[in-house]
Design a protein around this motif. Structure first.
Motif, PDB file in Angstrom:
ATOM      1  N   GLY A 132      30.258 -34.930  68.819  1.00 22.47           N
ATOM      2  CA  GLY A 132      31.568 -35.258  68.281  1.00 22.47           C
ATOM      3  C   GLY A 132      32.531 -35.682  69.369  1.00 22.47           C
ATOM      4  O   GLY A 132      33.348 -36.593  69.179  1.00 22.47           O
ATOM      5  N   SER A 133      32.447 -35.056  70.530  1.00 21.58           N
ATOM      6  CA  SER A 133      33.335 -35.395  71.639  1.00 21.58           C
ATOM      7  C   SER A 133      33.000 -36.775  72.203  1.00 21.58           C
ATOM      8  O   SER A 133      33.892 -37.574  72.506  1.00 21.58           O
ATOM      9  N   VAL A 134      31.714 -37.070  72.355  1.00 14.94           N
ATOM     10  CA  VAL A 134      31.293 -38.374  72.864  1.00 14.94           C
ATOM     11  C   VAL A 134      31.723 -39.491  71.916  1.00 14.94           C
ATOM     12  O   VAL A 134      32.234 -40.533  72.343  1.00 14.94           O
ATOM     13  N   GLY A 135      31.537 -39.271  70.607  1.00 12.95           N
ATOM     14  CA  GLY A 135      31.813 -40.318  69.626  1.00 12.95           C
ATOM     15  C   GLY A 135      33.287 -40.571  69.373  1.00 12.95           C
ATOM     16  O   GLY A 135      33.638 -41.596  68.785  1.00 12.95           O
ATOM     17  N   THR A 136      34.160 -39.675  69.802  1.00 14.24           N
ATOM     18  CA  THR A 136      35.589 -39.845  69.532  1.00 14.24           C
ATOM     19  C   THR A 136      36.345 -40.126  70.832  1.00 14.24           C
ATOM     20  O   THR A 136      36.601 -41.274  71.178  1.00 14.24           O
ATOM     21  N   VAL A 137      36.684 -39.066  71.563  1.00 20.00           N
ATOM     22  CA  VAL A 137      37.454 -39.262  72.793  1.00 20.00           C
ATOM     23  C   VAL A 137      36.617 -39.997  73.837  1.00 20.00           C
ATOM     24  O   VAL A 137      37.148 -40.770  74.647  1.00 20.00           O
ATOM     25  N   GLY A 138      35.288 -39.785  73.817  1.00 18.52           N
ATOM     26  CA  GLY A 138      34.424 -40.500  74.762  1.00 18.52           C
ATOM     27  C   GLY A 138      34.472 -41.999  74.553  1.00 18.52           C
ATOM     28  O   GLY A 138      34.525 -42.776  75.512  1.00 18.52           O
ATOM     29  N   LEU A 139      34.462 -42.428  73.286  1.00 14.59           N
ATOM     30  CA  LEU A 139      34.551 -43.857  72.971  1.00 14.59           C
ATOM     31  C   LEU A 139      35.879 -44.425  73.464  1.00 14.59           C
ATOM     32  O   LEU A 139      35.924 -45.524  74.039  1.00 14.59           O
ATOM     33  N   ALA A 140      36.978 -43.682  73.252  1.00 10.71           N
ATOM     34  CA  ALA A 140      38.282 -44.144  73.727  1.00 10.71           C
ATOM     35  C   ALA A 140      38.303 -44.268  75.247  1.00 10.71           C
ATOM     36  O   ALA A 140      38.880 -45.219  75.804  1.00 10.71           O
ATOM     37  N   LEU A 141      37.685 -43.328  75.933  1.00 12.54           N
ATOM     38  CA  LEU A 141      37.630 -43.384  77.396  1.00 12.54           C
ATOM     39  C   LEU A 141      36.843 -44.601  77.882  1.00 12.54           C
ATOM     40  O   LEU A 141      37.158 -45.176  78.929  1.00 12.54           O
ATOM     41  N   MET A 142      35.834 -44.999  77.126  1.00 13.92           N
ATOM     42  CA  MET A 142      35.095 -46.213  77.491  1.00 13.92           C
ATOM     43  C   MET A 142      36.029 -47.416  77.465  1.00 13.92           C
ATOM     44  O   MET A 142      35.938 -48.310  78.311  1.00 13.92           O
ATOM     45  N   GLY A 143      36.962 -47.430  76.487  1.00 12.08           N
ATOM     46  CA  GLY A 143      37.923 -48.519  76.415  1.00 12.08           C
ATOM     47  C   GLY A 143      38.896 -48.511  77.581  1.00 12.08           C
ATOM     48  O   GLY A 143      39.242 -49.569  78.123  1.00 12.08           O
ATOM     49  N   ILE A 144      39.336 -47.328  77.972  1.00 13.03           N
ATOM     50  CA  ILE A 144      40.244 -47.220  79.121  1.00 13.03           C
ATOM     51  C   ILE A 144      39.529 -47.673  80.393  1.00 13.03           C
ATOM     52  O   ILE A 144      40.089 -48.401  81.220  1.00 13.03           O
ATOM     53  N   GLY A 145      38.288 -47.217  80.551  1.00 17.70           N
ATOM     54  CA  GLY A 145      37.507 -47.638  81.712  1.00 17.70           C
ATOM     55  C   GLY A 145      37.318 -49.138  81.763  1.00 17.70           C
ATOM     56  O   GLY A 145      37.365 -49.758  82.836  1.00 17.70           O
ATOM     57  N   GLU A 146      37.104 -49.752  80.593  1.00 20.02           N
ATOM     58  CA  GLU A 146      36.978 -51.206  80.523  1.00 20.02           C
ATOM     59  C   GLU A 146      38.255 -51.876  81.011  1.00 20.02           C
ATOM     60  O   GLU A 146      38.211 -52.873  81.738  1.00 20.02           O
ATOM     61  N   GLY A 147      39.410 -51.306  80.614  1.00 20.40           N
ATOM     62  CA  GLY A 147      40.685 -51.864  81.059  1.00 20.40           C
ATOM     63  C   GLY A 147      40.867 -51.767  82.565  1.00 20.40           C
ATOM     64  O   GLY A 147      41.505 -52.637  83.179  1.00 20.40           O
ATOM     65  N   PHE A 148      40.308 -50.723  83.169  1.00 19.42           N
ATOM     66  CA  PHE A 148      40.418 -50.531  84.615  1.00 19.42           C
ATOM     67  C   PHE A 148      39.300 -51.239  85.391  1.00 19.42           C
ATOM     68  O   PHE A 148      39.197 -51.092  86.615  1.00 19.42           O
ATOM     69  N   ASP A 149      38.429 -51.967  84.684  1.00 17.15           N
ATOM     70  CA  ASP A 149      37.295 -52.672  85.317  1.00 17.15           C
ATOM     71  C   ASP A 149      36.325 -51.710  85.992  1.00 17.15           C
ATOM     72  O   ASP A 149      35.682 -52.048  86.986  1.00 17.15           O
TER      73      ASP A 149
END
Length: 495
Positions: A132-149
């Protein structure tokens, strides 16, 4: 199943379907470059069934053993279905976009990996579910990481480190309760005993992620124009507000009130659906579609479209089918006695406490590797090694910790395991022949693989390796367990 006892296969015969399956699996992934473990595991199930029939089992015996293991792990499939709905609905409700938006505004690239690990750990401890943590906040963190390259595999490694830490020590976690149950200890003593390896492993991982953020990843080249473009696109397409975080707050609140994880997660689906209609202007039919087929959007910004076009029950079917096949393979291996023969061969080589602890961790990992199921990797070694620890006079808290480290923590690091398959699917790692580099998240999930090494180090040095308490020894004696005297090195004394 009928009452007759299956013939125990020889070690060579027991290893045959395992080795052949791993060869076929390796050929499929590394030679053909196709990350589709389903057919190799299905072939492994068939080979194991043939071994069982050779040993005198009927197909009905084998089938019932397979279905028994599948039935035991059906709660994990339920979580996968619910998390699939959450991903689709929470994107539509603006929850995931809001987390990404605020994360890009508040976090800096230098501390992102360390902060991401801590955030996932807190959420996972609260929810009691790493998935549940990976699929929710983890997914959002992937987006933030993408923004930071930041490369996807670095972000995924930090997410996995944090999320599975929580699954290991949360009293709400199913595996955290399973390990003490199969070894004869209580859950809170088990959690306390795991802190000796968990805290150092998390501190090591935290230090590495901080160092990487400041000295390895080129944060100076981060395009703030790109970040601004992403945040502007999120504002243009979603209602960004703290109110959009309400579904996540509800799930966290229910978890803290010790509600079971599955109903808590489903409540998140319901609240997220309401928020999608109230704040994002979606209609009921669209929400149903997002929950089933996932969210779809075209913003013109590839990073956002690639991240947010996902979710839904159907997106989990690849993982669910793999989980069911892997469980069937594991059930066949257990029913035919192949796993038992392999574990007995390992146990026979362990004559000291340190050797036994290492063997228990290794057996849990090997079961994860072969059977593809974290539940079986905890339950099977837990049942089979408990008498060995009791015979040596050591607390089975050591065993419970070892099988959690080799079972729970290793699960996400094996791509065809239920845990690994979910991580790859939920985080959008898109592993295939031309981008196997995303599998680099495996060595970069530092907290997961350093904890077992620390535990084995303790076993050889005697640190944090409790002997059986008087209460435990009395309980074993009352149940008829034999308790041997032991030498200083942990080997049992002989007459």
């Amino acid at each position: 199943m009928n009452d007759k006892q299956p013939v125990t296969p020889s070690l060579l015969l027991a290893l045959t379907p395992v080795v052949l399956t791993l060869i076929i699996l390796g050929t499929q992934i590394f030679y053909f470059g196709v990350f589709e473990p389903h057919i190799p595991l299905t072939i492994g199930l068939a080979l194991t069934s043939l071994v069982g029939m050779y040993l005198g089992l009927t197909w009905v015996d084998i089938r019932e053993g397979i279905f028994h293991v599948v039935h035991v792990a059906l709660p994990s499939v339920s979580v996968l279905i619910t998390v699939g709905m959450i991903i689709g609905v929470w994107i539509a409700s603006g929850t995931v976009p809001t987390i990404i938006y605020y994360g890009l505004k508040a976090l800096s690239p230098e501390i992102f990996l360390a902060a991401g690990m801590i955030i996932c750990a807190v959420v996972s401890v609260s929810l009691g579910t790493s998935w549940g943590s990976v699929g929710t906040v983890g997914l959002a963190l992937m987006g933030i990481g993408e923004g930071f390259d930041i490369p996807m595999y670095w972000t995924a490694g930090a997410v996995v480190s944090g999320a599975f830490f929580g699954d290991k020590v949360s009293p709400l976690s199913d595996t955290t309760n399973l390990a003490p149950a199969v070894t004869g200890t209580d859950v809170f003593s088990h959690i306390k005993n795991m802190m000796a390896t968990t805290i150092p492993a998390m501190l090591i991982a935290l230090a590495i992620y901080v160092a990487v953020g400041f000295f390895v990843i080129d944060t100076q080249s981060v395009s703030f124009a790109k970040i601004e473009g992403i945040t502007n696109a999120l504002e243009d397409n979603f209602y960004i507000s703290p109110w959009a975080l309400l579904p996540a707050v509800v799930v966290m609140a229910l978890a803290l009130k010790k509600c079971p994880p599955l109903p808590s997660l489903f409540a998140g689906v319901v609240v997220g659906s309401a928020m999608a209609m109230i704040t994002q202007g979606q209609n009921l039919q669209s929400v149903f579609d997002f929950a089933n087929n996932g969210y779809s959007i075209e913003t013109g910004i590839a990073e956002i479209d690639g991240l947010l076009n996902r979710g839904g029950i159907q997106s989990m079917m690849w993982t669910i089918s793999l989980v069911l096949i892997a469980l069937g393979f594991g059930g066949a291996l257990e029913t035919t006695g192949c796993l038992r023969s392999i574990i007995n061969a390992i146990k026979s080589k362990a004559t000291t406490f340190a050797g036994t602890q290492t063997a228990a961790v290794g057996t849990a990992f090997a079961t994860n590797l072969v059977a593809g199921d974290p539940y079986l990797s905890v339950a099977l070694p837990g049942r089979m090694y408990s008498p060995v620890y009791r015979g040596m006079g050591y607390s089975t808290l050591n065993l419970a910790r070892g099988i959690e480290e080799g079972g729970t923590l290793m699960s996400p690091l094996i791509p065809w395991n239920a845990g690994g398959a979910f991580v790859i699917t939920a985080l959008g790692l898109g592993v295939s022949g031309d981008n196997l580099e995303n599998l680099l998240y495996i060595p970069l999930a530092f907290a997961c693989w350093t904890a077992p090494l620390i535990g084995i180090f303790y076993a050889y040095t005697g640190l944090y390796s409790p002997k059986a308490s008087d209460e435990e020894r009395e309980r074993w004696e009352s149940s008829g367990e034999a308790i041997a005297e032991f030498n200083e090195d942990g080997s049992p004394k002989t007459d």
